[in-house]
Design a protein around this motif. Structure first.
Motif, PDB file in Angstrom:
ATOM      1  N   SER A  60       0.824  -1.204   0.000  1.00 57.01           N
ATOM      2  CA  SER A  60       0.000   0.000   0.000  1.00 57.01           C
ATOM      3  C   SER A  60       0.861   1.259   0.000  1.00 57.01           C
ATOM      4  N   ILE A  61       1.913   1.251   0.817  1.00 54.95           N
ATOM      5  CA  ILE A  61       2.811   2.400   0.899  1.00 54.95           C
ATOM      6  C   ILE A  61       3.555   2.608  -0.419  1.00 54.95           C
ATOM      7  N   LYS A  62       3.959   1.504  -1.035  1.00 54.33           N
ATOM      8  CA  LYS A  62       4.682   1.597  -2.308  1.00 54.33           C
ATOM      9  C   LYS A  62       3.794   2.188  -3.392  1.00 54.33           C
ATOM     10  N   ASN A  63       2.510   1.852  -3.360  1.00 60.50           N
ATOM     11  CA  ASN A  63       1.574   2.333  -4.384  1.00 60.50           C
ATOM     12  C   ASN A  63       1.038   3.732  -4.093  1.00 60.50           C
ATOM     13  N   SER A  64       0.755   4.002  -2.811  1.00 60.18           N
ATOM     14  CA  SER A  64       0.058   5.250  -2.477  1.00 60.18           C
ATOM     15  C   SER A  64       0.772   6.145  -1.473  1.00 60.18           C
ATOM     16  N   GLY A  65       1.867   5.653  -0.896  1.00 63.19           N
ATOM     17  CA  GLY A  65       2.591   6.448   0.080  1.00 63.19           C
ATOM     18  C   GLY A  65       2.039   6.293   1.485  1.00 63.19           C
ATOM     19  N   LEU A  85       8.791   7.771  18.044  1.00 63.40           N
ATOM     20  CA  LEU A  85       7.845   7.832  19.159  1.00 63.40           C
ATOM     21  C   LEU A  85       6.623   6.970  18.851  1.00 63.40           C
ATOM     22  N   THR A  86       5.978   7.214  17.712  1.00 63.72           N
ATOM     23  CA  THR A  86       4.847   6.377  17.294  1.00 63.72           C
ATOM     24  C   THR A  86       4.933   6.129  15.792  1.00 63.72           C
ATOM     25  N   GLY A  87       4.394   4.976  15.381  1.00 65.41           N
ATOM     26  CA  GLY A  87       4.367   4.641  13.954  1.00 65.41           C
ATOM     27  C   GLY A  87       5.312   3.511  13.582  1.00 65.41           C
ATOM     28  N   GLU A  88       5.518   2.572  14.504  1.00 71.28           N
ATOM     29  CA  GLU A  88       6.454   1.460  14.262  1.00 71.28           C
ATOM     30  C   GLU A  88       6.093   0.654  13.018  1.00 71.28           C
ATOM     31  N   ARG A  89       4.796   0.330  12.859  1.00 71.95           N
ATOM     32  CA  ARG A  89       4.393  -0.480  11.711  1.00 71.95           C
ATOM     33  C   ARG A  89       4.618   0.257  10.397  1.00 71.95           C
ATOM     34  N   ARG A  90       4.316   1.544  10.386  1.00 74.91           N
ATOM     35  CA  ARG A  90       4.520   2.329   9.165  1.00 74.91           C
ATOM     36  C   ARG A  90       6.004   2.406   8.803  1.00 74.91           C
ATOM     37  N   LEU A  91       6.861   2.547   9.822  1.00 74.32           N
ATOM     38  CA  LEU A  91       8.300   2.613   9.570  1.00 74.32           C
ATOM     39  C   LEU A  91       8.828   1.278   9.053  1.00 74.32           C
ATOM     40  N   ARG A  92       8.404   0.199   9.680  1.00 72.02           N
ATOM     41  CA  ARG A  92       8.849  -1.130   9.244  1.00 72.02           C
ATOM     42  C   ARG A  92       8.378  -1.427   7.820  1.00 72.02           C
ATOM     43  N   ALA A  93       7.127  -1.098   7.550  1.00 73.72           N
ATOM     44  CA  ALA A  93       6.583  -1.351   6.210  1.00 73.72           C
ATOM     45  C   ALA A  93       7.277  -0.487   5.158  1.00 73.72           C
ATOM     46  N   SER A  94       7.652   0.732   5.524  1.00 74.11           N
ATOM     47  CA  SER A  94       8.361   1.610   4.596  1.00 74.11           C
ATOM     48  C   SER A  94       9.734   1.046   4.254  1.00 74.11           C
ATOM     49  N   LYS A  95      10.373   0.421   5.240  1.00 76.29           N
ATOM     50  CA  LYS A  95      11.662  -0.218   4.989  1.00 76.29           C
ATOM     51  C   LYS A  95      11.496  -1.396   4.037  1.00 76.29           C
ATOM     52  N   ILE A  96      10.424  -2.178   4.248  1.00 75.71           N
ATOM     53  CA  ILE A  96      10.149  -3.314   3.363  1.00 75.71           C
ATOM     54  C   ILE A  96       9.884  -2.822   1.942  1.00 75.71           C
ATOM     55  N   GLN A  99      11.420   2.431   0.783  1.00 75.27           N
ATOM     56  CA  GLN A  99      11.202   3.867   0.668  1.00 75.27           C
ATOM     57  C   GLN A  99      12.411   4.609   1.236  1.00 75.27           C
ATOM     58  N   ALA A 100      12.865   5.614   0.546  1.00 77.57           N
ATOM     59  CA  ALA A 100      14.026   6.373   1.011  1.00 77.57           C
ATOM     60  C   ALA A 100      13.661   7.295   2.163  1.00 77.57           C
ATOM     61  N   THR A 101      12.453   7.870   2.101  1.00 77.43           N
ATOM     62  CA  THR A 101      12.021   8.807   3.141  1.00 77.43           C
ATOM     63  C   THR A 101      10.623   8.448   3.629  1.00 77.43           C
ATOM     64  N   ILE A 102      10.239   9.068   4.735  1.00 76.01           N
ATOM     65  CA  ILE A 102       8.908   8.857   5.293  1.00 76.01           C
ATOM     66  C   ILE A 102       8.436  10.176   5.907  1.00 76.01           C
TER      67      ILE A 102
END
Length: 294
Positions: A60-65, A85-96, A99-102
């Motif tokens: 989802s992140i790869k397609n829509s950010g 602080l918060t957003g562990e799942r979003r950070l992990r998924a962005s690494k998968i 994504q260069a930035t978040i």
């Protein structure tokens, strides 16, 4: 490195920091931070993440950010390094998703607030295992020097609720693994604590999983095991309301069974017995007493 000047934090305590889903973050500066510059929250109580769910989120992140920015702190404004602080799942998924930035919001936070946020985010938004939840409460107590009552007040729980979770930290490691894998429920874990012998406890835990025993069935099995020698116990003398209340408060404080025993006919003389069920449990209690054997 962030591509926009870092905004100042709200500085209004834990409530202001822990707002990820509760306020309109559009009024705050959202900046793009390199994923490689963000360190995970060291106080994250969750040990395991659903890999299938992370893969789906990554697609989802790869397609829509990333639609909702994560929240980080920057210990040193002169160094391009951030702590989550918060957003562990979003950070992990962005690494998968490679994504260069978040997108992120930078807020001021103390070490204490960082720890509380890690626990609160998971308690309020995700299902921790019973063991992870117990370890989270224990971490708050030991790292922040809080009592069970203070932890309960901060997290909106009752003292008995916190005490019951802390008690399961005294279970043998083999049983903790079953809890970690969600093969045992919190109710089953509490029932197993009533088994006096450690090896009997472990065997009953494994049997409970293998036979899908209910809590009621487990209670009956535990009672049978404890009474299997057929020895008749002398009827314990009735304890005063003061003693029973004191025992209750001590059990809540230490997260284990505590008995106040009048061992002498002399008024006011006796002993306090604090039960532990494993080496880990003993070390936990020693730490609470400030005993360092290293």
């Amino acid at each position: 490195m962030a591509n926009k000047k870092k905004p100042t934090g709200l500085g209004k305590g834990i409530e202001a920091l822990f707002q990820d889903n509760n306020v309109d973050t559009s009024k705050e500066d959202v900046i793009d931070i390199k994923v490689s510059e963000i360190k995970p929250n060291p106080y994250q109580p969750r040990h395991r993440f659903d890999q299938k769910a992370l893969q789906d989120l990554a697609i989802s992140i790869k397609n829509s950010g990333v639609f909702q920015p994560i929240i980080v702190r920057q210990p040193d404004p002169q160094v391009a390094s951030y702590e989550l602080l918060t957003g562990e799942r979003r950070l992990r998924a962005s690494k998968i998703a490679k994504q260069a930035t978040i997108p992120a919001i930078v807020r001021n936070a103390t070490e204490e607030q960082m720890m509380e946020i890690a626990v609160m985010e998971n308690l309020q938004r995700e299902d921790l295992t019973a063991l992870e939840e117990a370890e989270a409460y224990n971490m708050l107590m030991t790292r922040l020097d809080l009592t069970q009552a203070q932890v309960a007040s901060r997290l909106g729980k009752s003292r008995p609720y916190i005490a019951n979770y802390l008690r399961i930290l005294g279970l043998p490691s083999e049983v903790k693994e079953l809890l970690e894998d969600n093969q045992l429920s919190m109710g089953q874990a509490r029932t197993l604590l009533s088994v006096n012998n450690k090896q009997d406890l472990i065997q009953l835990a494994k049997k409970s999983v293998a036979e899908s025993m209910t809590v009621r069935q487990l209670e009956q099995a535990a009672a049978k095991i404890n009474g299997k020698k057929g020895t008749k116990k002398k009827k314990a003398p009735r304890k005063s309301p003061f003693v029973r209340e004191s025992e209750g408060q001590l059990q809540e404080k230490f997260g284990t069974q505590v008995s106040i025993v009048n061992s002498s006919r002399k008024k006011g003389k006796g002993k306090i017995e604090i039960q532990y069920t494993s080496t880990d449990d003993l070390n936990r209690l020693l730490e609470m007493f400030g005993v360092d054997l290293n």
